[in-house]
Structure formats: structure tokens, C-alpha cells
Write a protein that holds these residues in place. Structure first.
Motif, short mmCIF file in Angstrom:
data_model
loop_
_atom_site.label_atom_id
_atom_site.label_comp_id
_atom_site.label_asym_id
_atom_site.label_seq_id
_atom_site.Cartn_x
_atom_site.Cartn_y
_atom_site.Cartn_z
N LEU A 183 7.47 -5.57 -2.77
CA LEU A 183 8.48 -4.66 -3.30
C LEU A 183 8.71 -4.86 -4.80
O LEU A 183 9.21 -3.96 -5.48
N ALA A 184 8.34 -6.03 -5.31
CA ALA A 184 8.52 -6.33 -6.73
C ALA A 184 7.32 -5.90 -7.58
O ALA A 184 7.34 -6.08 -8.80
N LEU A 185 6.28 -5.34 -6.98
CA LEU A 185 5.11 -4.92 -7.75
C LEU A 185 5.49 -3.90 -8.81
O LEU A 185 6.34 -3.03 -8.59
N ARG A 186 4.82 -3.99 -9.96
CA ARG A 186 5.03 -3.02 -11.03
C ARG A 186 3.76 -2.28 -11.41
O ARG A 186 3.77 -1.39 -12.24
N ASP A 187 2.63 -2.68 -10.80
CA ASP A 187 1.34 -2.07 -11.10
C ASP A 187 0.45 -2.22 -9.87
O ASP A 187 0.41 -3.31 -9.28
N THR A 188 -0.25 -1.16 -9.49
CA THR A 188 -1.12 -1.25 -8.31
C THR A 188 -2.21 -2.30 -8.49
O THR A 188 -2.70 -2.87 -7.52
N HIS A 189 -2.61 -2.56 -9.74
CA HIS A 189 -3.66 -3.54 -9.99
C HIS A 189 -3.20 -4.96 -9.66
O HIS A 189 -4.04 -5.87 -9.56
N ASP A 190 -1.90 -5.18 -9.52
CA ASP A 190 -1.39 -6.51 -9.19
C ASP A 190 -1.43 -6.79 -7.69
O ASP A 190 -1.10 -7.90 -7.26
N PHE A 191 -1.82 -5.81 -6.89
CA PHE A 191 -1.77 -5.97 -5.44
C PHE A 191 -2.74 -7.06 -4.98
O PHE A 191 -2.39 -7.91 -4.14
N ILE A 192 -3.95 -7.07 -5.51
CA ILE A 192 -4.94 -8.07 -5.10
C ILE A 192 -4.48 -9.47 -5.47
O ILE A 192 -4.62 -10.42 -4.69
N ALA A 193 -3.91 -9.61 -6.67
CA ALA A 193 -3.40 -10.92 -7.07
C ALA A 193 -2.29 -11.38 -6.13
O ALA A 193 -2.19 -12.57 -5.80
N MET A 194 -1.45 -10.44 -5.68
CA MET A 194 -0.39 -10.78 -4.73
C MET A 194 -0.98 -11.30 -3.42
O MET A 194 -0.52 -12.29 -2.85
N LEU A 195 -2.04 -10.61 -2.92
CA LEU A 195 -2.68 -11.06 -1.70
C LEU A 195 -3.22 -12.48 -1.86
O LEU A 195 -3.09 -13.33 -0.96
N ARG A 196 -3.82 -12.75 -3.00
CA ARG A 196 -4.38 -14.09 -3.24
C ARG A 196 -3.28 -15.15 -3.27
O ARG A 196 -3.47 -16.25 -2.74
N ARG A 197 -2.17 -14.84 -3.88
CA ARG A 197 -1.07 -15.82 -3.94
C ARG A 197 -0.59 -16.19 -2.54
O ARG A 197 -0.25 -17.34 -2.28
N ALA A 280 -12.35 1.09 11.47
CA ALA A 280 -11.63 0.38 12.53
C ALA A 280 -10.12 0.60 12.42
O ALA A 280 -9.42 0.62 13.44
N GLU A 281 -9.64 0.73 11.18
CA GLU A 281 -8.21 0.95 10.95
C GLU A 281 -8.03 1.86 9.74
O GLU A 281 -8.78 1.76 8.76
N ALA A 282 -7.02 2.71 9.80
CA ALA A 282 -6.61 3.53 8.67
C ALA A 282 -5.12 3.34 8.46
O ALA A 282 -4.35 3.27 9.42
N TRP A 283 -4.71 3.27 7.19
CA TRP A 283 -3.32 2.97 6.87
C TRP A 283 -2.81 3.88 5.76
O TRP A 283 -3.54 4.19 4.81
N ARG A 284 -1.54 4.26 5.88
CA ARG A 284 -0.80 4.82 4.74
C ARG A 284 -0.12 3.66 4.05
O ARG A 284 0.60 2.89 4.68
N VAL A 285 -0.38 3.50 2.76
CA VAL A 285 0.11 2.33 2.04
C VAL A 285 0.93 2.79 0.84
O VAL A 285 0.52 3.71 0.11
N VAL A 286 2.08 2.16 0.64
CA VAL A 286 2.97 2.47 -0.48
C VAL A 286 3.07 1.24 -1.37
O VAL A 286 3.40 0.15 -0.89
N LYS A 287 2.80 1.41 -2.67
CA LYS A 287 2.90 0.31 -3.63
C LYS A 287 3.86 0.72 -4.74
O LYS A 287 3.65 1.73 -5.41
N PRO A 288 4.90 -0.07 -4.99
CA PRO A 288 5.80 0.22 -6.11
C PRO A 288 5.08 0.00 -7.44
O PRO A 288 4.24 -0.90 -7.58
N THR A 289 5.41 0.82 -8.44
CA THR A 289 4.90 0.64 -9.80
C THR A 289 6.02 0.97 -10.78
O THR A 289 7.08 1.47 -10.40
N ALA A 290 5.76 0.72 -12.05
CA ALA A 290 6.74 1.08 -13.09
C ALA A 290 6.93 2.58 -13.18
O ALA A 290 7.93 3.05 -13.74
N ASP A 291 6.00 3.36 -12.63
CA ASP A 291 6.07 4.82 -12.68
C ASP A 291 6.55 5.42 -11.36
O ASP A 291 6.44 6.63 -11.15
N GLY A 292 7.06 4.59 -10.47
CA GLY A 292 7.44 5.04 -9.14
C GLY A 292 6.42 4.60 -8.12
O GLY A 292 5.41 3.98 -8.44
N VAL A 293 6.66 4.91 -6.85
CA VAL A 293 5.75 4.46 -5.81
C VAL A 293 4.43 5.24 -5.89
O VAL A 293 4.39 6.40 -6.29
N VAL A 294 3.38 4.56 -5.49
CA VAL A 294 2.04 5.15 -5.41
C VAL A 294 1.58 5.03 -3.96
O VAL A 294 1.64 3.94 -3.38
#
Length: 340
Positions: A183-197, A280-294
Motif C-alpha cells: 500500500l506504500a508503493l509509489r512506483d510500479t517499478h518498486d514492486f519487484i524490490a518489495m517482493l525481494r525484501r 495456470a492463474e490470472a489476476w487483477r492486480v492494483v499497485k499504488p503509485t504517485a499518480d494514483g493506482v495502476v
């Protein structure tokens, strides 16, 4: 080598439509080994200076760039432009060819001659990473000069035996903290780094985050979204990649067709081939960004690896398109038969 070529020729004789990637699986070898042996015609070894090689591709003019995984093939026509390199990556950010390349495990490259010349890059496991094909608009003199410049007499042999890639292990993840960080994400590119953390896989994060952030969809959600995008003239972004390359199409889609178990986009500058049986799986995914959700529709294989990711067309600094959000909502509500 001769025995391998004979076996390949016999297999192709039985099934002329068989692609070389699938032939390699049937023969218990790798696609790189077949290409290096001359299964698709004469080959020249290309030296492994990846930044210089990719940096030289703009000279060729209009080409077809191909990136794929087991269940999706992404083909984009145009010219390489705006190539840059950084630690561990090469970016191609042109309006036609849009790539994120990660050459750390690239191992072999070959230039193939013949009716449809190509330059093909493979990883250390002998799997195709990225391919560039000549087209009617390619500068053939520039192509010949590039191959001559990068040709080498010595190169390590490709992997001869296929590698089995198991699903990544999934350990314990603190779902509450993961959700807070998501929920604290500000950029979609940070999603992978979040997963790694969090030492979480993509699939694991989807299952833990909550339905407002990740909602499971019907396995046909990808084709349903593309049908709705075509009928509603909604421009999209289509990401297809493998472990070492990601290729992106941005723009509309028009001509759609299902052929031999593949769902296809068959437009002049963009072709997509999606094997929905592999989803095998399909998902609707919402990621917060500085420009609103993506919002995205993300297709995963049986190991949880991405097959394809679909977004609405958007540039940094812009809010997400309302027509794309409405399209995703229609898919999520089950309006799949209506899209077929």
C-alpha cells in the motif's frame, strides 16, 4: 551433430509446423544446440559483447524483435532507438522497440543466414532470450556489416541438455507487513524490490495481499481483455518476458484470431501469440503509485512465473485511463463470454 540434424529433419518431416523450441524439447536437447548445429541454416558465431551488439542494432533500420517464454511470444516491428546501458541491464526505449534486457546470464549468439536472416541470443541453459529478424525494411548492407563486425571464430558451446526450472520455494511471509509495504508503493517499478525484501514470490504476494490489491480471475482473462481493448479502441501495454528480457508493446490492438490453440494479435507492427492452456492463474492486480493506482491483468504459469502482463497505455506522470479501468472491471465481473 549429424545425428542431431538427422533426427531434427525426421521430426520436421512428421510435423512441418513444429517450432524449433518445441522440437528441442522432443529431441531432449536445447534450442541453442539445434541452432548452433545448423538446424535452421548456416550460422555465424557472434562475440559476446552484449552492450556493443545491442547498441549497434539501430543501424539496421526496421526489424522484427521477438521475445518469448513457453506460453507467450511477443513480436514487435520497428527500429531500435535510444539504447542505454546500466549496471546489469540494457534499455531500449524507442517508440517502436521497447525492451528491458538483463545480459548477466546471456551465453551465446548466432547470426542466421537464409531467406529470413536473424540474430538470436541464448542464455547459459540454451534457452532463447531475444531474437532480431530482418524485414523488407531492413538495411541489408548494414546487416551484413554488423554480422562481419561481431563475428568470431571462437565461442563456448551451447548447453546441449535442457534445464528443468522448478517452481521457486515459498517460505513464510508476514502478510500484514507485506500488505502495508504494498500500500506504500509509489512506483510500479518498486514492486519487484518489495517482493525481494519480503522473500515472497509474485504468486504468493497475490494470494496474501487481499482482494482489493489482487483478485483471482478466470484463466481466459488475458484474451478477454484484449478482445475488449480491440472492440473498445482502448490502447494497452503488453509485457512479455523471460528470465533475461522483457519486451513491451504500447498502443492499440486490432486484428485478433485463435489458431491451433493460440490466441493471437496479428497487427502490422505487433503480433502476440498466447497459449492460454499454459495460464495456470490470472489476476487483477492494483499497485499504488504517485499518480494514483495502476491496474494490471497478470497471467502466471504453473510455476508462478509471469507469462504476460497487461496494462492500460500510460506514461509516468499520468493517471490511469478510465476506459482501461472499466475494461478490467468488466473482465473481473465475468464479462468474458461477452468479449469472446
Amino acid at each position: 551433430m549429424t545425428n542431431l540434424l538427422e533426427r531434427y529433419a525426421a521430426l520436421k518431416g512428421e510435423n512441418p509446423r513444429l517450432r524449433i523450441r518445441d522440437a528441442a524439447v522432443s529431441l531432449g536437447t536445447t534450442e541453442a544446440a539445434l541452432v548452433a548445429a545448423g538446424a535452421e541454416g548456416p550460422v555465424a558465431l557472434i562475440r559476446r559483447d552484449w552492450p556493443a551488439l545491442v547498441g549497434a542494432l539501430p543501424r539496421l533500420g526496421r526489424i522484427m524483435a521477438l521475445t518469448r517464454n513457453e506460453h507467450a511470444v511477443h513480436e514487435r516491428y520497428g527500429s531500435f532507438r535510444h539504447v542505454s546501458t546500466g549496471p546489469g541491464h540494457i534499455l531500449v526505449l524507442g517508440p517502436e522497440i521497447d525492451l528491458r534486457l538483463f545480459p548477466g546470464a546471456w551465453a551465446n549468439a548466432y547470426a542466421l543466414d537464409g531467406a529470413r536472416p536473424s540474430i538470436q541470443i541464448f542464455d547459459k541453459d540454451g534457452e532463447a532470450v531475444h531474437k532480431v529478424f530482418a524485414t523488407e525494411g531492413t538495411d541489408r548492407d548494414a546487416w551484413a556489416a554488423l554480422v562481419a563486425e561481431f563475428a568470431t571464430a571462437e565461442a563456448p558451446p551451447p548447453a546441449a541438455m535442457p534445464t528443468i526450472h522448478a517452481a521457486p520455494s515459498e517460505g513464510l511471509v508476514d502478510a500484514k507487513t507485506l500488505r502495508e509495504d504494498w500500500l506504500a508503493l509509489r512506483d510500479t517499478h518498486d514492486f519487484i524490490a518489495m517482493l525481494r525484501r519480503h522473500k515472497a514470490t509474485r504468486r504468493q504476494a497475490f494470494r496474501l495481499a487481499g482482494e482489493d490489491l489482487a483478485q483471482r480471475l478466470d484463466g481466459r482473462a488475458g484474451s478477454a481483455a484484449l478482445r475488449l481493448a480491440a472492440s473498445g479502441a482502448v490502447p494497452v501495454m503488453v509485457f512479455v518476458g523471460n528470465r533475461h528480457a522483457i519486451q513491451i508493446h504500447t498502443g492499440p490492438v486490432h486484428r485478433l484470431a485463435e489458431v491451433y490453440g493460440w490466441f493471437n494479435v496479428l497487427d502490422p507492427d505487433f503480433n502476440l501469440h498466447l497459449r492460454e492452456a499454459g495460464v495456470a492463474e490470472a489476476w487483477r492486480v492494483v499497485k499504488p503509485t504517485a499518480d494514483g493506482v495502476v491496474t494490471s491483468i497478470e497471467l502466471l504459469d504453473a510455476n508462478g512465473a509471469p507469462i504476460a502482463l497487461l496494462f492500460g497505455e500510460r506514461k509516468p506522470g499520468q493517471a490511469e485511463r478510465e476506459d482501461w479501468r472499466a475494461l478490467v472491471a468488466a473482465v473481473e465481473d465475468g464479462t468474458i463470454d461477452a468479449a469472446a
